[in-house]
Design an enzyme around this catalytic site. Structure first.
Site, PDB file in Angstrom:
ATOM      1  N   SER A   1      13.416  16.164  10.521  1.00 25.53           N
ATOM      2  CA  SER A   1      12.484  15.604   9.550  1.00 25.53           C
ATOM      3  C   SER A   1      12.980  14.271   8.990  1.00 25.53           C
ATOM      4  O   SER A   1      13.144  13.318   9.735  1.00 25.53           O
ATOM      5  CB  SER A   1      12.210  16.627   8.452  1.00 25.53           C
ATOM      6  OG  SER A   1      10.879  16.529   8.017  1.00 25.53           O
TER       7      SER A   1
ATOM      8  N   LYS B   1      -5.249  12.505 -13.220  1.00 30.52           N
ATOM      9  CA  LYS B   1      -3.964  12.717 -13.866  1.00 30.52           C
ATOM     10  C   LYS B   1      -3.720  14.219 -14.010  1.00 30.52           C
ATOM     11  O   LYS B   1      -4.512  14.915 -14.634  1.00 30.52           O
ATOM     12  CB  LYS B   1      -3.939  12.035 -15.241  1.00 30.52           C
ATOM     13  CG  LYS B   1      -2.563  12.018 -15.885  1.00 30.52           C
ATOM     14  CD  LYS B   1      -1.609  11.150 -15.094  1.00 30.52           C
ATOM     15  CE  LYS B   1      -0.258  11.025 -15.780  1.00 30.52           C
ATOM     16  NZ  LYS B   1       0.694  10.243 -14.974  1.00 30.52           N
TER      17      LYS B   1
END
Length: 451
Positions: free
Chosen positions: A144, A197
């Site tokens: 990864s 948000k």
């Protein structure tokens, strides 16, 4: 960086390693005693270890890329044996500037780490190409984010036939702590501004809209990851998607066959080869100064013959070449079209069969373009579903404002200011009056009249 920030950040790491780290963090939040040996196993490094300056072996600098990778150094890095990519970058630059170093070997043993900081370190290594030879060696694990970094080197090698390489992908985690807080008698209320948000707040179960937002972020990071690998390894994005970037882990020769690494080798052999290359380069440069330069092909007298002369002297050859070229062209075109169609069909996702069928037989769409089209269609579908959810959501309750003639709202403040008896009735407490008005509007308060 707080450990919660590390846990919730997008990761490019082997799933098993992330699960171990997350489980250890959750044990920490439950105030359980930390299992430090488990930390060492999960992060791949002894507790308290820090990034070390490079070692030099016969002019080859050995730079460690070891353990779980995070962007910046922190208390948790030092306590848990994680490595800081910013510190690795500093060590790499020191080796690059060291006049006693002619080559750099990245010694990689890492399951991956946070996405934040990975591309910056990988680009830094890629930019060093042509300055000094840089080779990456996977010693145990290079997965990864660690592969993202290692693939930026000039050459990449696997240390053995059991070395794990790959696991190209991105994962993000949502941790719902509301249940645990409820057990602890704690309620967290977040006050936000902005539509998105805290759309995926940790203090409530993950909503469909929150999931879609996280998925879009993960998809974007994955596309950046794939583009970087294609650039570093000198292959197409289609090749990366087809052969390398489906999240699999490749062992030894499998990684070579997939194009992830250039071969299987050891640190000692690579150091010897880098030193030999250095000696050959010096010897070649010295010999070139002593030897006359050979005449290039452009300086030799070329053979000149016109098409008319060739047709007059060998008409049968011309016809044979035409026929052969036509046959090869038809066969090559048919083979390429079959390959294109199969590549497009490989990008299929449930619900987009009609789109794939159209793209497969339009005679022009590449597999990479098909993948992007399907991805765009899937995102559009999710957006449509989200808009439907919003449109079907219940409307807000009226706040109880008094409506007069002409449907004009008379605010509670205006009524309060205009009515002295009203102010007297509520002892001058405007907040109590406003709460009363809202209760009336919702039907929670009724005024009983008559007997």
């Amino acid at each position: 960086m707080k450990i919660l920030d590390i846990i919730l950040a997008p990761w490019a790491i082997r799933p098993a390693s992330l699960l171990e780290i997350r489980d250890l963090y959750q044990a920490h939040t439950r105030r359980e005693k930390l299992d430090f040996k488990a930390w060492e196993a999960a992060t791949g490094r002894p507790l308290g270890s820090e990034s070390q300056p490079y070692q030099v072996d016969q002019g080859v600098a050995i730079v460690d890329v070891v353990g779980v990778l995070t962007k910046s150094p922190s208390m948790w890095n030092r306590l848990c044996g994680m490595s800081s990519m910013s510190e690795i970058g500093q060590v790499f630059q020191m080796a690059l500037a060291d006049p006693g170093v002619h080559s750099i070997l990245l010694h990689v043993d890492s399951p991956g780490g946070t996405v934040d900081g990975t591309q910056e370190l990988a680009d830094q290594i890629f930019a060093a190409r042509g300055i000094k030879p840089v080779v990456a060696l996977a010693d145990g694990t290079m997965c990864s984010a660690a592969y993202w970094v290692g693939s930026a080197a000039d050459k990449v090698y696997s240390g053995s036939n059991t070395t794990a390489v790959g696991s190209i992908g991105v994962v993000a985690t949502h941790v719902d702590v509301s249940g645990q807080q409820a057990k602890d008698g704690v309620t967290t209320t977040e006050i936000t501004a902005g539509k998105y948000k805290r759309i995926a707040t940790n203090y409530a179960p993950l909503s469909q809209e929150g999931r879609a937002t996280i998925q879009a972020e993960v998809d974007y990071i994955y596309s950046v990851f794939v583009d970087s690998i294609a650039t570093f390894r000198g292959v197409s994005v289609d090749t990366v998607l087809k052969d390398m970037a489906d999240g699999r882990v490749f062992l030894g020769q499998q990684a070579v066959d997939a194009g992830l690494v250039d071969g299987v080798s050891t640190m000692g052999v690579l150091i010897d080869e880098l030193n030999q290359q250095q000696m050959d380069q010096k010897a070649g440069a010295g010999a070139a100064l002593d030897q006359p330069q050979p005449k290039s092909r452009s300086q030799e007298e070329p053979m000149k013959i016109t098409r008319e002369e060739l047709e007059a002297q060998a008409p049968e050859l011309i016809e044979a070449l035409k026929a052969e070229g036509h046959k090869e062209g038809v066969e090559a075109g048919a083979s390429a079209e079959r390959s294109r169609i199969q590549g497009v069909q490989d990008q299929a996702l449930p619900g987009h069969e009609a789109l794939i069928a159209t793209l497969a037989f339009d005679g022009k769409t590449t597999p990479g373009e098909a993948a992007m089209a399907v991805n765009a269609a899937e995102k559009a579908k999710r957006t449509t579903n989200l808009e439907k959810i919003r449109s079907e959501a219940p409307k807000p309750v009226d706040d109880g404002g008094d409506r007069g003639a002409g449907n004009e709202a008379k605010t509670n403040q205006e009524k309060w200011d205009a009515d002295e008896n009203l102010r007297s009735e509520f002892n001058g407490n405007f907040a109590a009056f406003e709460s009363f008005q809202k209760g009336m509007a919702r039907g929670n308060i009724r005024i009983k009249t008559g007997n």
